[in-house]
Design a protein around this motif. Structure first.
Motif, PDB file in Angstrom:
ATOM      1  N   GLU A 280       0.841  -1.194   0.000  1.00  0.00           N
ATOM      2  CA  GLU A 280       0.000   0.000   0.000  1.00  0.00           C
ATOM      3  C   GLU A 280       0.881   1.250   0.000  1.00  0.00           C
ATOM      4  O   GLU A 280       2.052   1.210   0.411  1.00  0.00           O
ATOM      5  N   PRO A 281       0.350   2.381  -0.483  1.00  0.00           N
ATOM      6  CA  PRO A 281       1.110   3.632  -0.428  1.00  0.00           C
ATOM      7  C   PRO A 281       1.607   3.914   0.987  1.00  0.00           C
ATOM      8  O   PRO A 281       0.898   3.678   1.972  1.00  0.00           O
ATOM      9  N   GLY A 282       2.829   4.392   1.084  1.00  0.00           N
ATOM     10  CA  GLY A 282       3.414   4.703   2.383  1.00  0.00           C
ATOM     11  C   GLY A 282       4.296   3.604   2.944  1.00  0.00           C
ATOM     12  O   GLY A 282       5.021   3.828   3.916  1.00  0.00           O
TER      13      GLY A 282
ATOM     14  N   ASN B 262      12.064   8.848  -3.744  1.00  0.00           N
ATOM     15  CA  ASN B 262      11.825   7.959  -2.600  1.00  0.00           C
ATOM     16  C   ASN B 262      12.542   6.622  -2.750  1.00  0.00           C
ATOM     17  O   ASN B 262      12.108   5.601  -2.213  1.00  0.00           O
TER      18      ASN B 262
ATOM     19  N   GLY C 224       6.741   4.384  -7.617  1.00  0.00           N
ATOM     20  CA  GLY C 224       5.557   5.142  -7.989  1.00  0.00           C
ATOM     21  C   GLY C 224       4.326   4.674  -7.239  1.00  0.00           C
ATOM     22  O   GLY C 224       3.465   5.479  -6.882  1.00  0.00           O
ATOM     23  N   HIS C 225       4.252   3.366  -6.977  1.00  0.00           N
ATOM     24  CA  HIS C 225       3.087   2.832  -6.262  1.00  0.00           C
ATOM     25  C   HIS C 225       3.077   3.220  -4.788  1.00  0.00           C
ATOM     26  O   HIS C 225       2.030   3.603  -4.255  1.00  0.00           O
ATOM     27  N   VAL C 226       4.220   3.127  -4.110  1.00  0.00           N
ATOM     28  CA  VAL C 226       4.233   3.437  -2.671  1.00  0.00           C
ATOM     29  C   VAL C 226       4.144   4.938  -2.434  1.00  0.00           C
ATOM     30  O   VAL C 226       3.783   5.379  -1.337  1.00  0.00           O
ATOM     31  N   GLY C 227       4.475   5.743  -3.443  1.00  0.00           N
ATOM     32  CA  GLY C 227       4.281   7.185  -3.349  1.00  0.00           C
ATOM     33  C   GLY C 227       5.327   7.900  -2.515  1.00  0.00           C
ATOM     34  O   GLY C 227       6.253   7.292  -1.966  1.00  0.00           O
ATOM     35  N   ALA C 228       5.140   9.198  -2.405  1.00  0.00           N
ATOM     36  CA  ALA C 228       6.121  10.041  -1.724  1.00  0.00           C
ATOM     37  C   ALA C 228       6.259   9.696  -0.243  1.00  0.00           C
ATOM     38  O   ALA C 228       7.317   9.905   0.354  1.00  0.00           O
ATOM     39  N   ALA C 229       5.194   9.176   0.349  1.00  0.00           N
ATOM     40  CA  ALA C 229       5.249   8.804   1.765  1.00  0.00           C
ATOM     41  C   ALA C 229       5.907   7.447   1.976  1.00  0.00           C
ATOM     42  O   ALA C 229       6.218   7.075   3.110  1.00  0.00           O
TER      43      ALA C 229
ATOM     44  N   ARG D 240      12.287   9.819  -9.267  1.00  0.00           N
ATOM     45  CA  ARG D 240      11.821   9.180  -8.028  1.00  0.00           C
ATOM     46  C   ARG D 240      12.707   9.637  -6.874  1.00  0.00           C
ATOM     47  O   ARG D 240      13.898   9.315  -6.819  1.00  0.00           O
TER      48      ARG D 240
ATOM     49  N   LYS E 296       8.824   4.273   0.513  1.00  0.00           N
ATOM     50  CA  LYS E 296      10.233   4.216   0.147  1.00  0.00           C
ATOM     51  C   LYS E 296      10.531   2.865  -0.487  1.00  0.00           C
ATOM     52  O   LYS E 296       9.926   1.851  -0.129  1.00  0.00           O
TER      53      LYS E 296
END
Length: 208
Positions: A41-43, A94, A62-67, A92, A69
């Motif tokens: 999940e993201p994060g 992260n 890209g899937h886990v997003g900025a929050a 990217r 890693k």
């Protein structure tokens, strides 16, 4: 001669984009398999072992997003440079690129919610040592997914060091699952390939 050369160039131009498109499709398909199997999940913080040129690292980032890693590992400087190049090209921020050891991931203890690798496991000459390192790098309850391919002849190599050699190139899914269980992992699923393009996938988890 000029006509023949022109024909070769035209064929190369037609094949190259198709190969790139197929690779992109395979990467996108494997990403979705991994997200589902690892419940990413993201994060989250996700590790990729033996990331090659970094295509899946970039997609997972890209899937886990900025929050989230992604910790991406490889053995040699040329591969590490390839990953850094792919990460920079995709902007990217992260992703952390780390040099792996032959018998250790070099990942910090309990740093990852999930870990994955693709077509890497059969290269481990000392899977017991690497698997202990993988277990240590996961949070309790974290999952690991191994995508790989079975030997074309169907029989496992006599020793792990021979898994990169023909005709026993590859490793069987049950062997991967058994070796990960010996390191302390709990089996979640062992899936055979769904098509000739797919590798098998073994999913395990670290006890909570």
């Amino acid at each position: 001669m000029r006509t023949r050369l022109l024909a070769i160039l035209l064929v190369a131009a037609a094949v190259a984009p198709a190969s790139v498109d197929l690779l992109a499709q395979n990467n996108a398909r494997d990403l979705q398999r991994l997200i589902k199997a690892l419940e990413v999940e993201p994060g989250m913080t996700v590790g990729e072992i033996g990331a090659g040129s970094g295509e899946l690292t970039v997609l997972m980032a890209g899937h886990v997003g900025a929050a989230g890693k992604v910790l991406s590992t490889e053995l040699n400087e040329a591969r590490l440079a390839d990953i850094r190049k792919a990460v920079a090209a995709a902007s990217r921020q992260n992703v952390t690129v780390l040099e792996a050891g032959v018998e250790t991931t070099n990942l910090p203890a309990a740093c990852c919610d999930a870990i994955f690798m693709r077509n890497v496991y059969h290269h481990f000459s000392n899977p017991a040592a690497i698997n202990r390192s993988l277990l240590a790098a996961l949070e309790p309850g974290g999952r690991i997914a191994v995508i790989d391919f079975a030997p074309r002849g169907g029989a496992d190599a006599a020793t792990p060091a021979e898994r990169s050699d023909d005709p026993t190139h590859g490793v069987r899914p049950e062997t991967v699952a058994r070796e990960l269980e010996a390191a302390g992992f709990v089996r979640v699923s062992v899936d055979e390939p769904g098509s000739s393009q797919d590798g098998f996938m073994v999913v395990m988890r670290k006890p909570a």
